[in-house]
Motif scaffolding. Structure first.
Motif, PDB file in Angstrom:
ATOM      1  N   GLN A  81      56.845  36.964  42.189  1.00 25.86           N
ATOM      2  CA  GLN A  81      56.975  36.016  41.084  1.00 25.86           C
ATOM      3  C   GLN A  81      58.214  36.313  40.238  1.00 25.86           C
ATOM      4  O   GLN A  81      58.971  35.397  39.900  1.00 25.86           O
ATOM      5  CB  GLN A  81      55.715  36.058  40.194  1.00 25.86           C
ATOM      6  CG  GLN A  81      54.498  35.365  40.764  1.00 25.86           C
ATOM      7  CD  GLN A  81      53.815  36.155  41.887  1.00 25.86           C
ATOM      8  OE1 GLN A  81      54.194  37.269  42.248  1.00 25.86           O
ATOM      9  NE2 GLN A  81      52.774  35.568  42.464  1.00 25.86           N
ATOM     10  N   VAL A  84      61.490  35.534  42.234  1.00 30.65           N
ATOM     11  CA  VAL A  84      61.804  34.104  42.325  1.00 30.65           C
ATOM     12  C   VAL A  84      62.393  33.622  40.998  1.00 30.65           C
ATOM     13  O   VAL A  84      63.418  32.939  40.953  1.00 30.65           O
ATOM     14  CB  VAL A  84      60.542  33.295  42.713  1.00 30.65           C
ATOM     15  CG1 VAL A  84      60.749  31.804  42.495  1.00 30.65           C
ATOM     16  CG2 VAL A  84      60.155  33.582  44.162  1.00 30.65           C
ATOM     17  N   CYS A 106      64.752  35.497  47.854  1.00 30.05           N
ATOM     18  CA  CYS A 106      63.930  34.303  48.093  1.00 30.05           C
ATOM     19  C   CYS A 106      63.993  33.837  49.539  1.00 30.05           C
ATOM     20  O   CYS A 106      62.962  33.603  50.159  1.00 30.05           O
ATOM     21  CB  CYS A 106      64.357  33.163  47.166  1.00 30.05           C
ATOM     22  SG  CYS A 106      63.878  33.406  45.443  1.00 30.05           S
ATOM     23  N   ARG A 107      65.191  33.684  50.110  1.00 26.54           N
ATOM     24  CA  ARG A 107      65.276  33.176  51.480  1.00 26.54           C
ATOM     25  C   ARG A 107      64.818  34.243  52.485  1.00 26.54           C
ATOM     26  O   ARG A 107      64.220  33.928  53.503  1.00 26.54           O
ATOM     27  CB  ARG A 107      66.663  32.617  51.811  1.00 26.54           C
ATOM     28  CG  ARG A 107      67.813  33.570  51.967  1.00 26.54           C
ATOM     29  CD  ARG A 107      68.042  34.113  53.339  1.00 26.54           C
ATOM     30  NE  ARG A 107      68.223  33.094  54.371  1.00 26.54           N
ATOM     31  CZ  ARG A 107      68.134  33.364  55.668  1.00 26.54           C
ATOM     32  NH1 ARG A 107      67.832  34.584  56.092  1.00 26.54           N
ATOM     33  NH2 ARG A 107      68.328  32.414  56.537  1.00 26.54           N
ATOM     34  N   LEU A 110      61.034  34.449  52.442  1.00 26.35           N
ATOM     35  CA  LEU A 110      60.478  33.237  53.042  1.00 26.35           C
ATOM     36  C   LEU A 110      60.308  33.390  54.552  1.00 26.35           C
ATOM     37  O   LEU A 110      59.314  32.905  55.123  1.00 26.35           O
ATOM     38  CB  LEU A 110      61.383  32.040  52.722  1.00 26.35           C
ATOM     39  CG  LEU A 110      60.996  30.674  53.299  1.00 26.35           C
ATOM     40  CD1 LEU A 110      59.619  30.219  52.806  1.00 26.35           C
ATOM     41  CD2 LEU A 110      62.060  29.619  52.932  1.00 26.35           C
ATOM     42  N   HIS A 113      57.330  35.508  55.067  1.00 25.51           N
ATOM     43  CA  HIS A 113      56.177  34.709  54.637  1.00 25.51           C
ATOM     44  C   HIS A 113      55.727  33.760  55.756  1.00 25.51           C
ATOM     45  O   HIS A 113      54.536  33.652  56.046  1.00 25.51           O
ATOM     46  CB  HIS A 113      56.560  33.941  53.371  1.00 25.51           C
ATOM     47  CG  HIS A 113      55.587  32.891  52.969  1.00 25.51           C
ATOM     48  ND1 HIS A 113      54.315  33.192  52.520  1.00 25.51           N
ATOM     49  CD2 HIS A 113      55.678  31.531  52.960  1.00 25.51           C
ATOM     50  CE1 HIS A 113      53.681  32.060  52.247  1.00 25.51           C
ATOM     51  NE2 HIS A 113      54.471  31.038  52.516  1.00 25.51           N
ATOM     52  N   THR A 202      51.748  33.163  47.719  1.00 24.59           N
ATOM     53  CA  THR A 202      53.192  33.045  47.934  1.00 24.59           C
ATOM     54  C   THR A 202      53.574  31.598  48.242  1.00 24.59           C
ATOM     55  O   THR A 202      54.554  31.064  47.711  1.00 24.59           O
ATOM     56  CB  THR A 202      53.632  33.963  49.096  1.00 24.59           C
ATOM     57  OG1 THR A 202      53.096  35.267  48.881  1.00 24.59           O
ATOM     58  CG2 THR A 202      55.144  34.040  49.199  1.00 24.59           C
ATOM     59  N   GLU A 203      52.778  30.961  49.090  1.00 27.10           N
ATOM     60  CA  GLU A 203      53.019  29.565  49.464  1.00 27.10           C
ATOM     61  C   GLU A 203      53.021  28.671  48.213  1.00 27.10           C
ATOM     62  O   GLU A 203      53.911  27.848  48.028  1.00 27.10           O
ATOM     63  CB  GLU A 203      51.934  29.126  50.460  1.00 27.10           C
ATOM     64  CG  GLU A 203      52.015  27.688  50.942  1.00 27.10           C
ATOM     65  CD  GLU A 203      53.132  27.442  51.967  1.00 27.10           C
ATOM     66  OE1 GLU A 203      53.772  28.416  52.430  1.00 27.10           O
ATOM     67  OE2 GLU A 203      53.359  26.268  52.286  1.00 27.10           O
ATOM     68  N   TYR A 206      56.163  29.279  46.085  1.00 25.27           N
ATOM     69  CA  TYR A 206      57.346  28.662  46.689  1.00 25.27           C
ATOM     70  C   TYR A 206      57.285  27.140  46.573  1.00 25.27           C
ATOM     71  O   TYR A 206      58.290  26.490  46.333  1.00 25.27           O
ATOM     72  CB  TYR A 206      57.504  29.110  48.155  1.00 25.27           C
ATOM     73  CG  TYR A 206      58.348  30.358  48.294  1.00 25.27           C
ATOM     74  CD1 TYR A 206      57.923  31.573  47.756  1.00 25.27           C
ATOM     75  CD2 TYR A 206      59.580  30.326  48.949  1.00 25.27           C
ATOM     76  CE1 TYR A 206      58.703  32.713  47.870  1.00 25.27           C
ATOM     77  CE2 TYR A 206      60.371  31.463  49.070  1.00 25.27           C
ATOM     78  CZ  TYR A 206      59.933  32.654  48.535  1.00 25.27           C
ATOM     79  OH  TYR A 206      60.720  33.775  48.648  1.00 25.27           O
ATOM     80  N   ASN A 209      58.132  25.993  43.081  1.00 25.36           N
ATOM     81  CA  ASN A 209      59.560  26.119  42.770  1.00 25.36           C
ATOM     82  C   ASN A 209      60.437  25.333  43.740  1.00 25.36           C
ATOM     83  O   ASN A 209      61.667  25.411  43.670  1.00 25.36           O
ATOM     84  CB  ASN A 209      59.961  27.597  42.772  1.00 25.36           C
ATOM     85  CG  ASN A 209      59.445  28.322  41.546  1.00 25.36           C
ATOM     86  OD1 ASN A 209      60.033  28.213  40.473  1.00 25.36           O
ATOM     87  ND2 ASN A 209      58.321  29.013  41.680  1.00 25.36           N
ATOM     88  N   ILE A 211      61.058  25.695  46.900  1.00 26.64           N
ATOM     89  CA  ILE A 211      61.969  26.525  47.701  1.00 26.64           C
ATOM     90  C   ILE A 211      61.362  26.872  49.064  1.00 26.64           C
ATOM     91  O   ILE A 211      61.629  27.926  49.634  1.00 26.64           O
ATOM     92  CB  ILE A 211      62.369  27.831  46.950  1.00 26.64           C
ATOM     93  CG1 ILE A 211      61.133  28.568  46.414  1.00 26.64           C
ATOM     94  CG2 ILE A 211      63.344  27.523  45.813  1.00 26.64           C
ATOM     95  CD1 ILE A 211      61.431  29.957  45.869  1.00 26.64           C
ATOM     96  N   LEU A 212      60.565  25.955  49.597  1.00 28.30           N
ATOM     97  CA  LEU A 212      59.941  26.218  50.908  1.00 28.30           C
ATOM     98  C   LEU A 212      60.896  25.968  52.078  1.00 28.30           C
ATOM     99  O   LEU A 212      60.576  26.291  53.218  1.00 28.30           O
ATOM    100  CB  LEU A 212      58.676  25.369  51.071  1.00 28.30           C
ATOM    101  CG  LEU A 212      57.423  25.937  50.418  1.00 28.30           C
ATOM    102  CD1 LEU A 212      56.304  24.901  50.383  1.00 28.30           C
ATOM    103  CD2 LEU A 212      56.944  27.206  51.139  1.00 28.30           C
TER     104      LEU A 212
END
Ligand code: 1PX
Length: 215
Positions: A81, A84, A106-107, A110, A113, A202-203, A206, A209, A211-212
């Motif tokens: 959190q 991000v 973040c990327r 992901l 994730h 987490t999903e 993301y 925000n 950012i998926l």
């Protein structure tokens, strides 16, 4: 294999790491998330060298996150959190194409994730499998339902080939080093809701925000 050399190595421990990921107010501690992934990679390496191209990519990504954690801005990386928020607030994320920040937390997270969703689906299949079930089939079904959708054709092809080299269910259960098949099934039943929860938290973060789909 690692499992034979180190009698303390069990998949149970690895999955327990994911238990310590979530704080009381449902934040995900990056340190434990990364530790969980390292344990999974260790387990995967014990299955043979066919998987080393997969392990290598996972390790690269884990290392990027560890570098953020240990870096001068490490305090912002304590939870997913806070990571991000910090990276978005300070424009440290490439949002549309890879450019200035190919190693943003973040990327990078992901990618892991998305792989966690594969793990969840695969472990659920293992848990409900029978002696006749094929690990390669369970693994590729789980992959096709999740991670593959984010992979280019060439990666899907390579992954598909590697799945054929997976040991059978009995060997797989042995390498987990948890006990009888019944004990493995029980352990998976305990671990899966925790993995699912870490995934879902987490999903949602993301998704909120937007950012998926980070490049
Ligand atoms: C009891 C079961 C435990 C099994 C534990 C196995 C842990 C598996 C760890 C897999 C980690 C894979 C991370 C992949 C991250 C990824 O999607 N990377 C791609 C995109 O990255 P980029 O930086 O370019 O955006 C990258 O292109 C990946 C390349 C490597 C191939 C990835 C294939 C993934 C297959 C996942 C299934 C693993 C099967 C292992 C069997 C045990």
């Amino acid at each position: 294999s690692v499992a034979v050399e180190d009698p303390k190595f069990t998949l149970q421990e690895v999955l327990d790491t994911f238990k310590s990921c979530l704080s009381e107010n449902k934040e995900v501690y990056l340190e434990h998330y990364v530790a969980g992934w390292l344990g999974l990679v260790r387990f995967m390496n014990s299955l043979g060298s066919v998987f080393s191209f997969i392990a290598k990519d996972a390790v690269n990504k884990i290392q990027i996150l560890i570098n953020h954690l240990n870096g001068e801005n490490g305090a912002h990386y304590v939870t997913v959190q806070s990571m991000v928020k910090y990276e978005l607030d300070n424009q440290l994320v490439d949002l549309t194409k890879r450019a200035s920040f190919p190693e943003s937390g973040c990327r990078t997270l992901l990618r892991l994730h998305r792989a966690l969703r594969w793990l969840e689906l695969f472990l659920e299949r293992l848990r409900t499998s029978t002696e006749e079930s094929k690990t390669s089939v369970m693994c590729s079904e789980a992959y096709n339902e999740s991670l593959s959708q984010h992979h280019a054709w060439i990666i899907r092809k390579a992954a598909g080939t590697a799945f054929w080299a997976l040991p059978g269910r009995a060997t797989f259960f042995d390498v987990m080093n948890v006990g009888t098949p019944e004990q493995v099934v029980a352990m998976l039943g305990d671990a899966l809701p925790l993995i699912s929860e870490v995934y879902q938290v987490t999903e949602n973060l993301y998704a909120q925000n937007n950012i998926l789909d980070l490049p």
